[in-house]
Design a protein around this motif. Structure first.
Motif, mmCIF file in Angstrom:
data_model
loop_
_atom_site.group_PDB
_atom_site.id
_atom_site.type_symbol
_atom_site.label_atom_id
_atom_site.label_comp_id
_atom_site.label_asym_id
_atom_site.label_seq_id
_atom_site.Cartn_x
_atom_site.Cartn_y
_atom_site.Cartn_z
ATOM 1 N N LEU A 67 -54.287 -30.834 -25.645
ATOM 2 C CA LEU A 67 -53.915 -30.043 -26.405
ATOM 3 C C LEU A 67 -52.211 -29.662 -26.025
ATOM 4 O O LEU A 67 -51.476 -29.581 -27.189
ATOM 5 N N PRO A 68 -51.736 -29.153 -25.021
ATOM 6 C CA PRO A 68 -50.402 -28.719 -24.713
ATOM 7 C C PRO A 68 -49.409 -29.912 -24.829
ATOM 8 O O PRO A 68 -48.208 -29.629 -24.590
ATOM 9 N N ARG A 69 -49.658 -31.202 -25.018
ATOM 10 C CA ARG A 69 -48.855 -32.275 -24.886
ATOM 11 C C ARG A 69 -48.040 -32.411 -26.263
ATOM 12 O O ARG A 69 -48.395 -31.854 -27.431
ATOM 13 N N ASP A 70 -46.665 -32.350 -25.936
ATOM 14 C CA ASP A 70 -45.489 -32.219 -26.905
ATOM 15 C C ASP A 70 -44.938 -33.804 -27.161
ATOM 16 O O ASP A 70 -44.558 -34.353 -26.074
ATOM 17 N N GLN A 71 -45.227 -34.408 -28.312
ATOM 18 C CA GLN A 71 -44.641 -35.775 -28.430
ATOM 19 C C GLN A 71 -43.243 -35.796 -28.857
ATOM 20 O O GLN A 71 -42.512 -36.739 -28.276
ATOM 21 N N LEU A 72 -42.553 -34.581 -28.800
ATOM 22 C CA LEU A 72 -41.197 -34.269 -29.026
ATOM 23 C C LEU A 72 -40.462 -34.715 -27.592
ATOM 24 O O LEU A 72 -39.159 -35.166 -27.677
ATOM 25 N N MET A 73 -41.225 -34.442 -26.517
ATOM 26 C CA MET A 73 -40.499 -34.824 -25.162
ATOM 27 C C MET A 73 -40.323 -36.210 -25.115
ATOM 28 O O MET A 73 -39.339 -36.718 -24.393
ATOM 29 N N TYR A 74 -40.944 -36.991 -25.445
ATOM 30 C CA TYR A 74 -40.644 -38.572 -25.455
ATOM 31 C C TYR A 74 -39.505 -38.871 -26.119
ATOM 32 O O TYR A 74 -38.740 -39.613 -25.424
ATOM 33 N N TYR A 75 -39.595 -38.666 -27.353
ATOM 34 C CA TYR A 75 -38.417 -38.844 -28.309
ATOM 35 C C TYR A 75 -37.202 -38.084 -27.737
ATOM 36 O O TYR A 75 -35.942 -38.755 -27.882
ATOM 37 N N ASN A 76 -37.231 -36.969 -27.265
ATOM 38 C CA ASN A 76 -36.031 -36.382 -26.674
ATOM 39 C C ASN A 76 -35.469 -37.170 -25.405
ATOM 40 O O ASN A 76 -34.392 -37.505 -25.245
ATOM 41 N N THR A 77 -36.472 -37.702 -24.440
ATOM 42 C CA THR A 77 -35.885 -38.465 -23.284
ATOM 43 C C THR A 77 -35.361 -39.683 -23.966
ATOM 44 O O THR A 77 -34.442 -40.216 -23.189
ATOM 45 N N ALA A 78 -35.692 -40.426 -24.830
ATOM 46 C CA ALA A 78 -35.480 -41.731 -25.275
ATOM 47 C C ALA A 78 -34.103 -41.488 -25.871
ATOM 48 O O ALA A 78 -33.052 -42.543 -25.578
ATOM 49 N N LYS A 79 -33.848 -40.595 -26.706
ATOM 50 C CA LYS A 79 -32.606 -40.356 -27.336
ATOM 51 C C LYS A 79 -31.542 -39.813 -26.373
ATOM 52 O O LYS A 79 -30.335 -40.183 -26.266
ATOM 53 N N MET A 80 -32.018 -39.035 -25.339
ATOM 54 C CA MET A 80 -30.830 -38.717 -24.509
ATOM 55 C C MET A 80 -30.425 -39.887 -23.630
ATOM 56 O O MET A 80 -29.294 -40.166 -23.169
ATOM 57 N N LYS A 81 -31.221 -40.766 -23.164
ATOM 58 C CA LYS A 81 -31.036 -42.088 -22.294
ATOM 59 C C LYS A 81 -29.981 -43.000 -23.421
ATOM 60 O O LYS A 81 -28.880 -43.565 -22.883
ATOM 61 N N TYR A 82 -30.328 -43.124 -24.628
ATOM 62 C CA TYR A 82 -29.723 -43.940 -25.504
ATOM 63 C C TYR A 82 -28.062 -43.165 -25.869
ATOM 64 O O TYR A 82 -27.109 -44.087 -25.662
ATOM 65 N N LEU A 83 -28.062 -41.864 -25.976
ATOM 66 C CA LEU A 83 -26.738 -41.392 -26.285
ATOM 67 C C LEU A 83 -25.877 -41.474 -24.965
ATOM 68 O O LEU A 83 -24.749 -41.491 -25.120
ATOM 69 N N LEU A 84 -26.488 -41.518 -23.534
ATOM 70 C CA LEU A 84 -25.596 -41.402 -22.437
ATOM 71 C C LEU A 84 -25.190 -42.816 -21.924
ATOM 72 O O LEU A 84 -24.355 -42.991 -21.287
ATOM 73 N N MET A 85 -26.036 -43.866 -22.307
ATOM 74 C CA MET A 85 -25.973 -45.155 -22.223
ATOM 75 C C MET A 85 -24.815 -46.008 -22.686
ATOM 76 O O MET A 85 -24.126 -46.565 -22.296
ATOM 77 N N ARG A 86 -24.699 -45.672 -24.125
ATOM 78 C CA ARG A 86 -23.892 -46.362 -24.968
ATOM 79 C C ARG A 86 -22.736 -45.432 -25.555
ATOM 80 O O ARG A 86 -23.007 -44.504 -25.387
ATOM 81 N N ASN A 87 -21.865 -46.386 -26.008
ATOM 82 C CA ASN A 87 -20.569 -45.894 -26.733
ATOM 83 C C ASN A 87 -21.016 -45.167 -27.956
ATOM 84 O O ASN A 87 -21.789 -45.771 -28.586
ATOM 85 N N HIS A 88 -20.250 -43.883 -28.264
ATOM 86 C CA HIS A 88 -20.178 -43.544 -29.553
ATOM 87 C C HIS A 88 -18.979 -42.925 -30.119
ATOM 88 O O HIS A 88 -18.482 -41.918 -29.308
ATOM 89 N N SER A 89 -18.255 -43.679 -31.217
ATOM 90 C CA SER A 89 -17.031 -43.036 -31.435
ATOM 91 C C SER A 89 -16.067 -43.262 -30.460
ATOM 92 O O SER A 89 -15.937 -44.205 -29.711
ATOM 93 N N GLU A 90 -15.460 -42.029 -29.899
ATOM 94 C CA GLU A 90 -14.569 -42.027 -28.782
ATOM 95 C C GLU A 90 -15.053 -41.622 -27.572
ATOM 96 O O GLU A 90 -14.547 -41.613 -26.571
ATOM 97 N N TYR A 91 -16.574 -41.444 -27.488
ATOM 98 C CA TYR A 91 -17.033 -41.065 -26.288
ATOM 99 C C TYR A 91 -17.773 -42.502 -25.578
ATOM 100 O O TYR A 91 -18.468 -43.240 -25.908
ATOM 101 N N ILE A 92 -17.374 -42.534 -24.522
ATOM 102 C CA ILE A 92 -17.718 -43.671 -23.579
ATOM 103 C C ILE A 92 -19.300 -43.789 -23.279
ATOM 104 O O ILE A 92 -19.783 -42.524 -22.614
ATOM 105 N N GLY A 93 -19.890 -44.748 -23.066
ATOM 106 C CA GLY A 93 -21.246 -44.786 -22.563
ATOM 107 C C GLY A 93 -21.296 -45.250 -21.166
ATOM 108 O O GLY A 93 -20.393 -46.104 -20.836
ATOM 109 N N LEU A 94 -22.141 -44.722 -20.294
ATOM 110 C CA LEU A 94 -22.252 -45.175 -18.949
ATOM 111 C C LEU A 94 -22.668 -46.693 -18.845
ATOM 112 O O LEU A 94 -22.032 -47.188 -17.604
#
Length: 746
Positions: free
Chosen positions: A144-171
């Motif tokens: 019951l207390p599980r939130d599926q949003l945590m999985y999607y938040n973790t996946a999007k965080m890794k994607y945004l920090l690993m790859r390039n986005h406009s003028e922002y460099i990815g790791l």
């Protein structure tokens, strides 16, 4: 009206009064609360239940036991039946009671009189209720207390920090360690807008605000050549620019931004950090400890952060001796009420290349109890009650029978109790840490680093403990489910085959290790699946059990196509076909042996479900009396006698079909089965005879009840007529009385 009926009416009247009072209180006294007040009431109930069960009840029973030990009570006297009870209880009431007992006795045949088996089934019912409800409530607490949003938040965080986005460099786009400060400037400084004291918002997601500042931590090798041994990281104190010897200058504490990046952090941690953060990061190349290294903190404002980065760049804070750099920071999503604890790692290999990695943990830390849903709070209340009942039952069993602790199953119960207590302790410690961090966040300055990894580690620990609880409870529930023949057969199979299965599994493991080492030596420098021996063994195991999508045959051809094809074919045949089939065949053979032993030791006993039907016959009768369960009589255009004959014919046909299915060629084993069939037929014959006698007794009792109901009513009518006549003619009444006396004398 008898006494039992009076008690029922009195109970119903009492419940009606209580419900009426509660309804009037809710309606007229302003009992309608807000959601916060309602949840406060639930929490108060939770606290009261915990206090009553853990503290108040032991004190109460201790006082009662002392009182009964020093001032014993006299034995209660048996209550004698009064004249009113004798008048209420007559022959007709006795016959009705006898009829109900005979109906139940008709169910209790010869097989149901095995008292040892009945007591065993009663214990199984108690254990099934105890462990079954605990297992179900534990699953509800996890789901019951599980939130599926945590999985999607973790996946999007890794994607945004690993790859390039406009003028922002990815790791992921960093190819050399010298480019790391460009990434820090782009993605960790410029990506956060200048905000208020609450934190700067992130460019990629305005709801996310950074808490505190970004921390840079690097680990430096003491010696560049460490061979096959474990590398040692330096903990020396340096001057800016990694100069030696170290000299303590004046006003160092005022210019700590200049001197702290060159000083190690070993021994500067408090007790909670040394306990919760004493672990190693598992890198692609080495293992990196958490509580050592050199730390540099950025600032809240972009201008100050750029000054710090320029200072570190000018003094070559990152150089050839840097083994790994960690970037730690925490984001808080205001809308989702979620923390994102991020750790970015950049490893520098001996050849100068780098390996990036992103670790993000999405955690809801400040979930107040008043913010939870009513269903979640109710489930937590029920879980606490069930856990307290479980602990109480465990302590009571050990109090009266302490030898039970020698059993492995009661040791599992002890582990479950200890895990629940430790889980409660971890949750309380996590709440204390979160409250202290939130207070420090409210009064912190702009240059402090808020380490939310401690409650994150405790959150992971609670998940691990909950997983262990589910596993151990499932094992304990397996013992309770041994009343089923299927579970008994499977348990006996594992007991008989564990040695053979262990030897076969060991042989499979040895061959997998051989394949893994060979793959690592030949293809380790060219394929990511075979970089390390452990990952190579895991890849071989996954391929052998059918998970072959990630492994291509070309990954094995780096040492030559002929050797690669030979190794691929050997892995696919030897492990996947030969050894796995041997493992399955071994289980099948021992399963057949266990089944034959069960048939040889056949005992004619009632099943668990038959025991439940007789033991809880009232519940079964109520279930059968429900309108949607009760079967109605259907004529099918036939008389009652024809329907009975049709049913008997169907029973005979079914018996003949079963008899034809059991016909086999006679052998030694089948003689035993024939003997068992003969014994079974004799037992069934005795049960039928007993059943017929019970039906005859029921019919006799029913006839006697019918006779008394009919003729007693006629006698009452005659008596009333005589009484009316006597009231009308008193002289005739005296004559009849005189005649009655003469008749009695005669």
């Amino acid at each position: 009206m008898d006494r039992h009926t009076r008690h029922k009416w009195f109970f119903a009247f009492t419940v009606f009064i209580i419900l009426t009072c509660v309804f009037l209180m809710i309606t007229y006294s302003g009992f309608e609360h807000e959601s916060t007040n309602g949840k406060n009431l639930l929490l108060i109930i939770l606290i009261v239940l915990f206090f009553q069960t853990v503290i108040a009840d032991p004190i109460k029973y201790l006082i009662i036991s002392i009182d009964m030990a020093f001032w014993p009570r006299s034995m209660a006297k048996h209550r004698k039946d009064t004249k009113e009870d004798e008048k209420d209880y007559n022959r007709l009431n006795f016959l009705k009671q006898r009829l109900s007992s005979m109906r139940v006795q008709m169910l209790i045949t010869e097989r149901y009189r095995n008292q040892t088996l009945n007591h065993e089934y009663k214990d199984i019912v108690k254990d099934l209720l105890l462990y079954g409800k605990y297992f179900l409530i534990l699953i509800c607490v996890v789901v019951l207390p599980r939130d599926q949003l945590m999985y999607y938040n973790t996946a999007k965080m890794k994607y945004l920090l690993m790859r390039n986005h406009s003028e922002y460099i990815g790791l992921k786009e960093i190819n050399h360690l010298n480019q790391l400060f460009d990434f820090v400037k782009s993605s960790l400084v410029d990506a956060f807008n200048e905000g208020t004291s609450e934190g700067a918002s992130w460019v990629h997601s305005e709801q996310n605000k950074i808490l505190g500042v970004v921390r840079l931590r690097q680990l430096r090798l003491a010696k560049e050549d460490f061979g096959w041994g474990v590398p040692k990281f330096t903990d020396l104190m340096y001057m800016p620019g990694w100069k030696l010897p170290y000299q303590r200058l004046l006003y160092t504490h005022k210019y700590w931004r200049v001197y702290d990046p060159w000083l190690p952090i070993n021994g500067q941690h408090d007790f909670t950090s040394s306990v919760l953060l004493n672990f190693d990061h598992v890198g692609k190349f080495l293992y990196y400890p958490e509580l050592c290294g050199y730390v540099a903190l950025l600032a809240r404002s972009r201008q100050n952060s750029m000054k710090i980065l320029d200072f570190l760049t000018d003094n070559q804070w990152l150089n050839y001796n840097t083994s790994a750099v960690f970037m730690d920071f925490t984001l808080y999503n205001v809308d989702a009420d979620m923390f994102s604890v991020c750790t970015l790692r950049m490893e520098q290999l001996p050849f100068g290349s780098v390996i990036p990695d992103v670790t993000c943990e999405s955690i809801a830390m400040i979930n107040d109890a008043l913010q939870l849903h009513y269903i979640v709070i109710l489930v937590l209340v029920v879980y606490l009650v069930v856990v307290l009942q479980f602990i109480q039952a465990f302590i009571v069993n050990l109090w009266y029978q302490p030898d039970k602790l020698k059993s492995m199953w009661y040791k599992l119960d002890l582990i479950i109790v200890l895990l629940n207590v430790f889980l409660l302790f971890v949750i309380i410690v996590r709440l204390i840490l979160i409250s202290s961090l939130l207070k420090s966040l409210a009064f912190s300055n702009k240059m402090s680093f808020l380490d939310f990894r401690k409650p994150a580690r405790l959150y992971m620990l609670t998940n691990i403990l909950t997983g262990f609880l589910i596993c151990i409870t499932t094992l304990r529930l397996w013992k309770v489910l041994q009343f089923s023949k299927v579970f008994q057969l499977f348990t006996n199979t594992l007991y008989l085959a564990w040695k053979a299965l262990a030897i076969t599994a060991l042989a499979i493991l040895i061959i997998l290790m051989a394949f893994g080492i060979a793959f690592t030596i030949i293809n380790g420098n060219n394929s990511p699946h075979f970089v390390q021996p452990v990952s190579s063994v895991i890849t071989a195991l996954c391929f052998s059990v059918g998970f072959s999508q990630q492994l291509n045959p070309s990954d094995l051809f780096h040492g030559g196509k002929f050797i690669g094809m030979l190794m691929y074919a050997a892995l696919g045949f030897v492990v996947s076909v030969l050894l796995v089939n041997v493992f399955i065949t071994t289980i099948h053979d021992y399963f057949t042996i266990a089944k034959s032993e069960r048939n040889a030791n056949f005992r004619r006993e009632i099943t668990f479900w038959q025991f439940l039907r007789v033991e809880y016959y009232g519940v079964y009768r109520f279930y059968k009396s429900l309108p949607f369960i009760r079967k109605e009589y259907k004529r099918h255009n036939r008389t009652v006698a024809e329907n009975i004959q049709h049913t008997l014919d169907n029973v005979d046909k079914l018996a003949q079909m079963k008899a034809r299915a059991k016909r086999r060629v006679l052998s030694s084993t089948e003689k035993v089965e024939e003997y068992k069939d003969e014994e079974t037929r004799q037992a069934e014959y005795r049960e039928r005879v007993e059943h017929m006698y019970a039906i005859a007794s029921i019919l006799n009792i029913q006839m006697e009840i019918l006779e008394r109901l009919i003729f007693d009513s006629d006698k009452k009518k005659k008596r009333e007529r005589k009484k009316n006549r006597r009231d009308q003619n008193p002289m005739q009444n005296n004559r009849e009385g005189f005649n009655d006396k003469n008749d009695s004398v005669v």
